[in-house]
Design an enzyme around this catalytic site. Sequence first.
Site, PDB file in Angstrom:
ATOM      1  CD  GLU A  64      11.502  11.852  11.531  1.00 18.48           C
ATOM      2  OE1 GLU A  64      12.368  11.544  10.817  1.00 18.48           O
ATOM      3  OE2 GLU A  64      10.421  11.295  12.026  1.00 18.48           O
ATOM      4  CB  CYS A  98      14.089   8.311   8.524  1.00 13.18           C
ATOM      5  SG  CYS A  98      12.268   8.463   8.406  1.00 13.18           S
ATOM      6  CD  GLU A 116      13.314   3.664   7.949  1.00 16.33           C
ATOM      7  OE1 GLU A 116      13.442   4.508   8.742  1.00 16.33           O
ATOM      8  OE2 GLU A 116      13.519   4.007   6.593  1.00 16.33           O
ATOM      9  CE  LYS A 132      -1.971   2.398   3.490  1.00 17.40           C
ATOM     10  NZ  LYS A 132      -1.763   3.665   2.899  1.00 17.40           N
TER      11      LYS A 132
END
Length: 484
Positions: free
Chosen positions: A386, A290, A256, A178
Site C-alpha cells: 500500500e 484504504c 479495519e 484516541k
Amino acid sequence: MTTALRRLRNYIDGEFRDAADGRTTEVVNPATGEAYATAPLSGAADVDAAMAAAEAAFPAWRDLIPAERQKVLLKVADRFEERAEELIAAESENCGKPIALVRSEEIPPMVDQIRFFAGAARMLEGRSAGEYMDGFTSIIRREPVGVCAQVAPWNYPMMMAVWKFAPALAAGNTVVIKPSDTTPASTVLIADIIGSVLDELGHSRGVFNVICGDRETGRLMVEHKVPAMASITGSVRAGMQVAESASKDLKRVHLELGGKAPVVVFEDTDIAKAVEDISVAGYFNAGQDCTAATRVLVHESIHDEFVAALAKAASETKTGAVDDEDVLYGPLNNANQLKQVKGFIERLPAHAKIEAGGEQVGEKGYFFAPTVVSGLKQDDEIVQHEVFGPVITVQSFSDEKQAVQWANGVEYALASSVWTKDHARAMRMSRSLDFGCVWINTHIPLVAEMPHGGFKKSGYGKDLSSYGFDDYTRIKHVMTSLDG
C-alpha cells in the site's frame, strides 16, 4: 516573533484536561508544514482516568431504553450540522484538506451515519423466543459489550471517529477514543459536542472520552484491564499489534486495516467514463484511503489508450491550498508519509514508466503530484504494498482468469471494482474477487446501510450498517423452565 500554539486537551469524564505529567506533542498543519497546536502526550495515569470514567458511566448508559440513546445521537447529529463550520475548519487544519470538499463530502455523510445508528439503536434483531426442549423456552438477549477502546486514523480522523463512536454508543457501550497524534483537533471538538449533549439530556459525560497521544498511548488503552473491546482503523502493522495486545486478556477486536484495491477494466468499458471516475477515486484525499482506486488492471487490447487517457486526467488534476475550490486533494498527512510515497517512486524497477507526476510539488507542505505508473509486474513492490498516496499503478492483463489471479494476488482484501458492460462477466467477477466490497462500473461510494470491511490482512469486523452495529453487541441465551 513566534505565534502561540493552540492548546488541545484530553476530554475525560466531562472535563478538558492536560496530560497528568504535562507532556505534549506538537501538531503540524500538513498544508504548511508548520506547528499550529500542542496536544497531550497521554500516559498510563490519563488512560486509567479515562477508563475509570467510561467504566463508571457504563451501567446507567447500558440500562437506558434504546429510545433515550437514540435521542442523544440525534441531537449530536443536529449539533454536527449546527457547528459544521467549526468541524470543517478543524479538519482542514488537521489534514490540510480542501475546505469545500470537507463541507460537501464529509459533513453530510457523517451526519447521516450518526442518524442511521441512532435508528439502529431501536432495531435490535434476533431469533424469536421458542421451545427447543420440552418444558423450556429459550430467549436471545442482545447486550452491549462494555467499555470500548477505540483508535482512529489520520486520513479521515473526523469521519472515522463517527464510524467508531456512533455504533458503540447506539448499542449501549461507553467509549474511550484516541485520535492519531498527527490529527487530534477535530476529535477534541467532537468531544465538546457530545459532552454538551450528554450534559443537556442529563447523562454522564463519562460515556464519551478522548485521549490524545501516540502509539504507546494506544497500546496502554488496548492492554488496559477495563475495555471489553478494542477497535482500530489503521495500518496492518498497527492492527497486528492491537490483536496481539488484546489477546493477552482475550478482548474482542475490531480491525479495519490497509487496502490495495484492484480496479479491473475490461475491453468493453467506456474508457472516458472509467478514467474520469477512477482518477477521482484514486486521487481523492491524496490517495490516503484504504479503498482508493490505485491498482488498475486493464485489458491488453485497450491498455495504451487507457494509460494515455489516465495520464492526461492526472495532469489535469489539481492539488493545492485549502481555500482553492478547484483542487481535488490537499497534502499528504505528514512528513513521514511524504517520505514513504517518495520512496516507492524512487525504488521503481527499470521496467516501470512514470506516465505522469512522480514528484513533490509546492514550496511548503507535503503535497505530491497526481501520479500514474505503467509497465509494472505483479510482484513489484508498488503493486504488492500500500502506497497510501496519489499514485495509480497500471498493469496489462490478457484474459479474465489472469485478471482474477492478479487482482486477488495481494495480502489485502478490502475493496475492488470491475468495469464492464457484460452483466454475466460482472457477476462472475463479483463472485471471484476476494474482497469485502466489489463495485461494478463505479469505485468508492459508501452508504450507511451497507457494510464496510475486508478479509485477509485488511482485518475483520464491519463498519457501518447493521453488521457494524452487531459488532458492538454480545449474544446471551436465556432459558426458562415452563414448570413454574
